[in-house]
Enzyme design. Structure first.
Site, PDB file in Angstrom:
ATOM      1  CG  ASN A  64     -21.358  24.380 -46.038  1.00  0.00           C
ATOM      2  OD1 ASN A  64     -22.469  24.031 -46.408  1.00  0.00           O
ATOM      3  ND2 ASN A  64     -21.153  25.142 -44.977  1.00  0.00           N
ATOM      4  CB  VAL A  71     -14.960  20.015 -49.109  1.00  0.00           C
ATOM      5  CG1 VAL A  71     -16.252  19.711 -48.394  1.00  0.00           C
ATOM      6  CG2 VAL A  71     -15.107  19.761 -50.585  1.00  0.00           C
ATOM      7  CB  CYS A  72     -15.534  24.174 -45.131  1.00  0.00           C
ATOM      8  SG  CYS A  72     -15.704  24.592 -43.397  1.00  0.00           S
ATOM      9  CB  ILE A  73     -17.692  18.883 -44.675  1.00  0.00           C
ATOM     10  CG1 ILE A  73     -18.866  18.069 -44.151  1.00  0.00           C
ATOM     11  CG2 ILE A  73     -16.570  17.983 -45.122  1.00  0.00           C
ATOM     12  CD1 ILE A  73     -19.497  17.198 -45.213  1.00  0.00           C
TER      13      ILE A  73
END
Lengths: 148, 423
Positions: A64, A71-73
C-alpha cells in the site's frame, strides 16, 4: 507534537508549518518489527477540510505504499476521490480525524497490508504469492531504516 | 547512604530553627536594629576611607580595624604560606563579600562574572574588565592575559561560582578558572555568625550587607594553603578536582559534583513546593534530588565518564545527572545507559507543576519501579511544549535520536546481531 504508540512527530523545520516529520515504529510481531521509518506529513492549506498527504522518506516495500514512498490508505483520501474504487466512505478522511489516528492507521497498515488496493504492484504480487520473500525484503528494509 | 543532601549545603531560611535561639534573636533585635543604623553610617565612612587611601598596607590595616567595628572580624592563619609568585588564588565561596575580606589581607583582584560593570561593580570592590566581555571563553582569554602580564596583583577566583553555607560540601569547581595559570594557591574560608545564617540563596548583596550589620559580629577565618602546581599532562578539570579535594579536606566537608546550575534548579524547585513545606517534614519527605549527588562517587571525576554523562544528558535532558552517572558507572556504555533509562520506569521527572499541585504530603511511590506502566509511555515524549521553535526542534531531534537508539538496541538484542560486523 504527538506521541502515539511509539510514534513521534514534530515540525520538520521552523519555517514550514505545513510539513511535519513523523517517525513510525514497525509494529511488534510483524515483518516490520523494530524498524523506525521516517515519513513526512504534508498538510494542505485547507486542512482539515482536505486530508494531509503522507510520504515515507526511507525505502519501503509494501503493497500500500507507492515505490516513491507515498502512502495509499483510505483515511488519507477524501470521500470524493477514490483512486481504487473500493473504499467505503466510512473509513475516509474527515475533519475530525487527527494526526494521531493517521499514524495509528498507517502502523496498522504496515502490520496488515491490504493487497486489494495495491499501490505497489510488485509488493502486492509478492505478498500474495511469495510471502517468504516479502518477509526477507521487509527485514532488509527494517535493518536499513536502523542503518544497521 | 550519605544523608547530607543538597539541602544541607545551603541555608534556605535565614532564621534559626531552634526555639531558644529564636527567642534570643527576638530579644536581640532592638539592639540589632540600632546597631544596623549606626553601622550604616560607619559603613559609608569605611567606604570613603577605602576609596581615599591608596592600596597599601596602611589602608588594609585601617579598613580592617574599621570593619571590625562593622562586625566583620577577619582572622587568618599562616600568612607566610602566601606565595608572592602565585598569580591565582582560588577560594570557596560563602558570602557575597568574600573577595572584600581577602582583599583586606592581601591585595588581589576579583572579576565580576555576572552583572553589568559600572559604579556598583567598582564600589563592591570587583575588578572591571574593559569592554563588554561576552562569553566565558573571552573572559578566560582576558584573564589569562592579565595573569601572564608581569607585576600585576594576583587574581582571586571562586571556581564554585556560587555560594554554599560552607558546612556540608563544595560545589563542583569549574575548570576554566584553572586554565588561567599553572600554579594556584587555594584559600579556605569559613564564615561563622551567631543567631543567623551567613547567606541565603537568592538574596541581594544589599540585603546581605544589612543583615551583616544587624548581627553582633561575623567571623571570617581565612586559611592559606600551600600552592598547588599543575603536574605534567594534568588537564584543567583534573587540577580543579585536585584543588577541590584539598580545600574540602581542609574545610572538613565533602567535594560534590553539584554545579551552580543544579543549585539554581533546586532553588527553583524549592520555591514551587515552599508554601507546603515546613521544616519538620524535610526529613520525612523523599527528596526530589537524589542524594547520590553527594559524596565523591568513584569514577565520577573521570573526564571520560563526565563526557559520557553529558552525552546521555543531551539525549535525555530530564534525567538527573546523578542517575545517569550511577547507571553509566555500571554499564560503561552510553547506548546501554540510554536504553536502561528509557526502559526503567523510575519517574525522576518530577516536574515543578507536579510538585506544586500535589505537595509534599502525597507519598511519592514513584521510586519503586512499577511494571504496570505500558511500554508506550516510555517513549521519549516531550515533557513540555518548547517556547521557541528552536527549542521544539531540539526536543524533536533529541527524541528522535533516543528513539533510534532504543529501536536499534532492541533490534540488536532481539536478533543477536553483532554491531561491528553489520555496520
Amino acid at each position: 507534537l504527538i506521541a502515539a504508540d511509539g510514534q513521534i512527530s514534530g515540525n520538520k523545520n521552523t519555517n514550514n508549518l505545513l510539513e511535519s516529520v513523523s517517525f513510525l515504529r514497525g509494529p511488534e510481531d510483524t515483518c516490520f518489527e523494530g524498524g523506525v521509518f521516517p515519513a513526512i506529513l504534508s498538510f494542505p492549506s485547507d486542512y482539515p477540510l482536505s486530508p494531509p498527504k503522507m510520504k515515507f522518506t526511507c525505502d519501503m516495500f509494501h503493497p500500500n505504499i507507492y515505490p516513491d514512498g507515498r502512502v495509499c490508505i483510505s483515511i488519507l483520501h477524501a470521500p470524493g476521490d477514490d483512486p481504487m474504487g473500493y473504499e467505503s466512505s466510512a473509513e475516509r478522511w474527515s475533519p475530525v480525524q487527527s494526526v494521531e489516528k493517521i499514524l495509528l492507521s498507517v502502523v496498522s497498515m504496515l502490520a496488515e497490508p491490504n493487497d486489494e488496493s495495491g499501490a505497489n504492484v510488485d509488493a502486492s504480487k509478492m505478498w500474495r504469492e511469495d510471502r517468504e520473500q516479502f518477509y526477507r525484503l521487509a527485514k532488509q528494509i527494517v535493518r536499513k531504516s536502523l542503518s544497521l | 547512604m550519605d544523608t547530607r543532601g543538597i539541602e544541607q549545603m545551603f541555608d534556605f531560611q535565614r532564621l534559626p530553627s531552634d526555639g531558644l535561639i529564636l527567642l534570643l534573636l527576638l530579644l536581640y533585635s532592638p539592639v540589632g536594629f540600632c546597631l544596623m543604623l549606626l553601622r550604616i553610617f560607619i559603613g559609608v565612612h569605611v567606604f570613603l576611607v577605602s576609596c581615599a587611601l591608596p592600596d597599601s598596607f596602611v589602608r588594609r590595616f585601617v579598613v580592617r580595624v574599621m570593619c571590625s567595628v562593622l562586625g566583620l572580624h577577619i582572622r587568618q592563619n599562616s600568612p607566610r604560606l602566601r606565595d608572592k609568585n602565585v598569580k591565582l588564588y582560588v577560594c570557596n565561596h560563602v558570602t557575597q563579600f568574600d573577595h572584600n575580606i581577602i582583599n583586606l589581607l592581601t591585595s588581589c583582584n576579583t572579576p565580576l562574572l555576572e552583572g553589568p560593570s559600572g559604579f556598583m561593580c567598582w564600589a563592591r570592590g570587583f575588578m572591571e574588565l574593559g569592554g563588554g566581555v561576552a562569553s566565558k571563553a573571552e573572559l578566560a582569554d582576558t584573564l589569562r592575559g592579565y595573569c601572564s602580564a608581569p607585576a600585576t596583583t594576583p587574581l582571586l577566583l571562586f571556581p564554585e561560582e556560587d555560594t554554599t553555607n560552607g558546612r556540608a560540601g563544595l560545589l563542583r569547581f569549574s575548570p576554566w578558572s584553572f586554565s588561567l595559570s599553572d600554579s594556584v594557591q587555594p584559600v579556605a574560608l569559613t564564615v561563622k555568625r551567631p543567631l543567623l545564617a551567613v547567606n541565603v540563596p537568592d538574596s541581594s548583596w544589599l540585603a546581605e550587607l544589612l543583615w551583616t550589620f544587624f548581627v553582633p559580629f561575623t567571623v571570617y577565618q581565612v586559611r592559606w594553603l600551600l600552592p598547588v602546581l599543575r603536574q605534567n599532562g594534568e588537564s584543567h578539570q583534573e587540577l580543579a578536582n585536585r584543588v577541590q579535594e584539598l580545600l574540602a579536606t581542609e574545610l572538613g566537608v565533602v567535594s560534590t559534583q553539584i554545579t551552580k546550575a543544579d543549585k539554581a534548579e533546586h532553588i527553583k524547585r524549592k520555591r514551587h513546593i515552599a508554601p507546603h513545606t515546613t521544616r519538620s517534614n524535610l526529613g520525612a519527605r523523599p527528596r526530589t534530588v537524589p542524594q547520590v549527588f553527594l559524596g565523591p562517587s568513584p569514577g565520577a571525576e573521570d573526564p571520560r565518564v563526565m563526557r559520557m554523562v553529558h552525552q546521555v544528558k543531551e539525549v535525555l535532558p530530564d534525567v538527573p545527572l546523578s542517575v545517569i552517572t550511577r547507571d553509566l558507572l555500571r554499564t560503561n556504555c552510553v547506548d546501554t545507559t540510554i536504553t536502561n533509562l528509557l526502559e526503567s520506569t523510575e519517574q525522576y521527572h518530577t516536574e515543578p507543576a507536579e510538585g506544586a499541585t500535589s505537595g509534599p504530603a502525597r507519598p511519592r511511590t514513584s521510586i519503586t519501579p512499577s511494571i504496570a506502566v505500558p511500554p508506550a509511555t516510555l517513549k521519549p515524549a516531550a515533557k513540555s511544549f518548547g517556547r521557541s521553535p528552536a527549542d521544539r526542534h531540539m526536543s524533536l531531534q533529541d527524541r528522535k535520536t533516543a528513539l533510534y537508539e532504543y529501536a536499534r538496541r532492541r533490534y540488536i538484542e532481539k536478533h543477536g546481531l553483532n554491531v561491528e560486523e553489520d555496520s
